[in-house]
Design an enzyme around this catalytic site. Sequence first.
Site, PDB file in Angstrom:
ATOM      1  N   SER A 147     -98.363  16.009  68.758  1.00  0.00           N
ATOM      2  CA  SER A 147     -98.040  17.340  69.253  1.00  0.00           C
ATOM      3  C   SER A 147     -96.545  17.478  69.523  1.00  0.00           C
ATOM      4  CB  SER A 147     -98.891  17.641  70.503  1.00  0.00           C
ATOM      5  OG  SER A 147     -98.842  18.991  70.834  1.00  0.00           O
ATOM      6  N   ASP A 223    -108.542  22.324  66.160  1.00  0.00           N
ATOM      7  CA  ASP A 223    -107.483  22.245  67.167  1.00  0.00           C
ATOM      8  C   ASP A 223    -107.235  23.639  67.743  1.00  0.00           C
ATOM      9  OD1 ASP A 223    -104.893  22.074  68.453  1.00  0.00           O
ATOM     10  OD2 ASP A 223    -104.504  20.259  67.288  1.00  0.00           O
ATOM     11  N   HIS A 256    -107.545  18.694  69.435  1.00  0.00           N
ATOM     12  CA  HIS A 256    -106.179  18.253  69.734  1.00  0.00           C
ATOM     13  C   HIS A 256    -106.133  17.021  70.636  1.00  0.00           C
ATOM     14  CE1 HIS A 256    -101.896  19.290  69.561  1.00  0.00           C
ATOM     15  NE2 HIS A 256    -101.791  19.058  70.862  1.00  0.00           N
TER      16      HIS A 256
END
Length: 278
Positions: A147, A223, A256
Amino acid sequence: MDVISTAKAHGGVQGVYRHRSRTTDCDMTFAVFVPEHQPGEKLAVLTYLSGLTCTHQNVMDKGEFRRAAAKHRLIIVTPDTSPRGADVPDEPDNWQFGSGAGFYVDATEAPYNANYRMYSYITDELPALLAVNFPVATTRQGIFGHSMGGHGAMTIALKNPDIYRSCSAFAPIVHPARADWSRPAFEKYLGADAKAWRDYDTCLLIEDGKRFPGFLVDQGTDDQFLENGLRPELLKAACETARIPLTLNMREGYDHSYNFISTFMDDHLAWHAKRLKP
């Protein structure tokens, strides 16, 4: 450097350490896993950059990397995501800025420029500290992350292809100058002029001529940040235009979280190991 803890794992040693950083002007904590090795032997080193709200510990506890790291004989370094401390400016109620959200930039705007210098910390001070205290082969370095950390890893690799031989990412923020959760942070760290943001944006760095031998990216199709923050299709287009090899795996049904990261961690370490051979 102070030793906070050490523990044996998969034949090697997982340690947590603290030192006073001249770059961030505060104490910084980081973790290092060193596989079993012979005296005097130097091993390839792979730095993992974590995402928003994380510390050095999230991937230690949930990333499931040590078995594969021991197999491939890779030192794994997991730094913190930002400077921390009572004297470090912060926005405690804002998870997208300040503590836990350094975005791996060198801030230019006061008051953040005194401490938020994570780019220089990751690329300069921390590697120098590792070289003195651990059996790292400094010519065999790779970098990866998740991320915000994927954003950091890719921008760092693009700007330092002479230092890093491999780079991969899990669900990276590939175009932070356009992402909702990074634009406000960039403005506070780097100023209102978006031209200054280009130096920390993967897609814009590629557009401006930066190159790297190739990237591996894994992205979950479920996600929650896929559409408004991550936008892997923008990275694919940028790499195709620049003819940078990109392996982009869209993983059906994954989100995620570290459930996703731990599932494909072995694949990433094997990919790096192949590129970090002597």
